[in-house]
Design an enzyme around this catalytic site. Sequence first.
Site, mmCIF file in Angstrom:
data_model
loop_
_atom_site.group_PDB
_atom_site.id
_atom_site.type_symbol
_atom_site.label_atom_id
_atom_site.label_comp_id
_atom_site.label_asym_id
_atom_site.label_seq_id
_atom_site.Cartn_x
_atom_site.Cartn_y
_atom_site.Cartn_z
ATOM 1 N N ASN A 192 10.814 25.754 4.704
ATOM 2 C CA ASN A 192 10.678 25.064 5.769
ATOM 3 C C ASN A 192 9.337 24.397 5.572
ATOM 4 O OD1 ASN A 192 9.670 24.087 8.926
ATOM 5 N ND2 ASN A 192 11.496 24.834 9.227
ATOM 6 N N ALA A 202 7.032 23.271 7.506
ATOM 7 C CA ALA A 202 5.878 23.458 8.294
ATOM 8 C C ALA A 202 5.392 25.159 7.657
ATOM 9 C CB ALA A 202 6.236 23.387 9.893
ATOM 10 N N GLU A 212 14.046 39.136 2.125
ATOM 11 C CA GLU A 212 13.994 40.933 1.804
ATOM 12 C C GLU A 212 14.909 40.714 3.771
ATOM 13 O OE1 GLU A 212 11.223 40.762 -1.013
ATOM 14 O OE2 GLU A 212 12.163 39.361 0.638
ATOM 15 N N CYS A 219 6.555 40.795 0.219
ATOM 16 C CA CYS A 219 5.367 40.466 0.604
ATOM 17 C C CYS A 219 5.383 41.467 1.524
ATOM 18 C CB CYS A 219 5.488 38.690 0.811
ATOM 19 S SG CYS A 219 6.642 39.507 2.968
ATOM 20 N N CYS A 228 7.634 41.871 4.525
ATOM 21 C CA CYS A 228 8.559 42.511 4.655
ATOM 22 C C CYS A 228 8.649 43.744 4.879
ATOM 23 C CB CYS A 228 9.123 41.628 3.243
ATOM 24 S SG CYS A 228 10.121 40.251 3.417
#
Length: 137
Positions: free
Chosen positions: A45, A47, A55, A92, A95
Site C-alpha cells: 500500500n 501508505a 504469510e 518477518c 508474521c
Amino acid sequence: MEKAELARLAIQAREMAYTPYSHFNVGAALLAKDGRVFTGCNIENAAYTPSNCAERTALFKAVSEGAREFSMLAVVGAPAGQQPPFPVTGPCGVCRQALNEFCELEMPILLVTGPDSWTEVTLGELLPYNFGPRDLA
C-alpha cells in the site's frame, strides 16, 4: 501433502503479489491439519503500514474459514520477475508472532529456494524466547 507440492503452491502464490513499491514478491502456502491449503501473497500500500505479508494473508484467510490448527508452511520471496533459485526468505517478526498464535513451535517452515529445494526450520527456531497463548494459560 508432500513438501514439494506445498513449495510449488507458495511459488504460484508469489505470482499474485502486488508490490509496486518494493518489487519484492512473496508467496506462502499454509497447510491446515485438516488437509486444506491456504495461499497468500504480499500486498503493498502506498501508505506502507496497511501493507500485508504473504504469510499473514494465508493465515488470516485460513482463520476466517475456520482453520485453527496447522501442520506446515512454505514461504518464498524474491525480486519481481526473478526465477529460481530464489534467496532464502523467512517470515518477518510480525508474521512469526501471528503464526505463534495458532501454530505449534515444532511446526516445520519451508524457506523455499526452488520447486524442489528449501531450507527447513521450525517456528520455534525462528521465534526463540517467544510469547504466546501458552504463556497466558
